[in-house]
Design an enzyme around this catalytic site. Sequence first.
Site, PDB file in Angstrom:
ATOM      1  N   MET A   1       0.785  -1.231   0.000  1.00 58.80           N
ATOM      2  CA  MET A   1       0.000   0.000   0.000  1.00 58.80           C
ATOM      3  C   MET A   1       0.810   1.270   0.000  1.00 58.80           C
ATOM      4  SD  MET A   1      -2.492  -1.450   2.710  1.00 58.80           S
ATOM      5  CE  MET A   1      -1.030  -2.377   3.058  1.00 58.80           C
ATOM      6  N   PRO A   2       1.862   1.325  -0.766  1.00 55.90           N
ATOM      7  CA  PRO A   2       2.647   2.570  -0.678  1.00 55.90           C
ATOM      8  C   PRO A   2       1.920   3.747  -1.328  1.00 55.90           C
ATOM      9  CG  PRO A   2       3.922   0.777  -1.684  1.00 55.90           C
ATOM     10  CD  PRO A   2       2.489   0.345  -1.656  1.00 55.90           C
TER      11      PRO A   2
END
Lengths: 68, 68, 68, 68, 68, 68
Positions: free
Chosen positions: B1-2
């Site tokens: 989930m960057p």
Amino acid sequence: MPYVNIKVTNDGVTPQQKQRLIEGTTKLLVEVLDKDPATTFVVIDEVDTENWGIGYDQVSELRKNKGD
Amino acid sequence: MPYVNIKVTNDGVTPQQKQRLIEGTTKLLVEVLDKDPATTFVVIDEVDTENWGIGYDQVSELRKNKGD
Amino acid sequence: MPYVNIKVTNDGVTPQQKQRLIEGTTKLLVEVLDKDPATTFVVIDEVDTENWGIGYDQVSELRKNKGD
Amino acid sequence: MPYVNIKVTNDGVTPQQKQRLIEGTTKLLVEVLDKDPATTFVVIDEVDTENWGIGYDQVSELRKNKGD
Amino acid sequence: MPYVNIKVTNDGVTPQQKQRLIEGTTKLLVEVLDKDPATTFVVIDEVDTENWGIGYDQVSELRKNKGD
Amino acid sequence: MPYVNIKVTNDGVTPQQKQRLIEGTTKLLVEVLDKDPATTFVVIDEVDTENWGIGYDQVSELRKNKGD
């Protein structure tokens, strides 16, 4: 290597005012923390008053109501 | 989930260049940290040179002085 | 003068992985936009999984439920 | 004194929708954390779909391909 | 209603230095743009030198190499 | 694909409170803008009161003075 982000409402900030914000912020970081101005970034974001809220309301509406 | 935010000066970055930045950054996060590309966001902000300062000055002014 | 902020969950990212992210992002900006690496900043934020939400839930809880 | 930044794609968000986002976010901070609305800021950024990437691609391109 | 975010490396910035940064930045916004200090926020982020990159490298490594 | 960043002072926010912030913010974006929760990120930053300034002063000092 500081990075400074200044967000203000989009109220016709002039290039000269922007220059004063950049210069003043950079000087502050040099004086207080001995930072190198050559790697000090200042980025100014101008935000529409319709997109900025405070106290539940858009700034655009607050100004209408206050005749401001 | 960057989540990645890239801020660059507003110098006519083309859609193709933006695509390359997005693709390259996402690949890097997949390769280095094994992140899922489906939940990797890359947001590019283009900042007016008048609003970006370095070394006490606006980039817009630095370029004028350097004939850049 | 690009400024890049990479936010990832705090999952034991090693110094070597951080170095690869910094190097890779900087190279990308040099290749795609011909930026000067000497004034390209990359700042990595590591965020606790308890503080990162996706799909209504904390990542910390999602991982418990998935045995991940 | 919370500060909330909401980034969404630039898809014709109306002033009324912005007002609902500002009001709803502020209420949430008052209810959950007992914050003072008078010093709760909500700033909305609308990002061009060309400048937002997910899964290696620009949102602008993803929508073309999906007929979305 | 300005919001200012100052990011510096985590080098033992003292509470007094933080106070000077907050006071100086707020004064600048009052002087240059006539902003209300009561709704001027300054948030300081201290970033590990391992997480800050410039010129392809982590600041932590640059300092080792320079004996800095 | 919204991305929301909530910054609050570091006052012992509990995991349950964080969950409520994440859930509430995501619901708001679904209701108001019909966003997909699966690609809605909420990131909470907890900031030391020493690092947050308002009205020229650090929140840490304001609280001492007010016995708050």
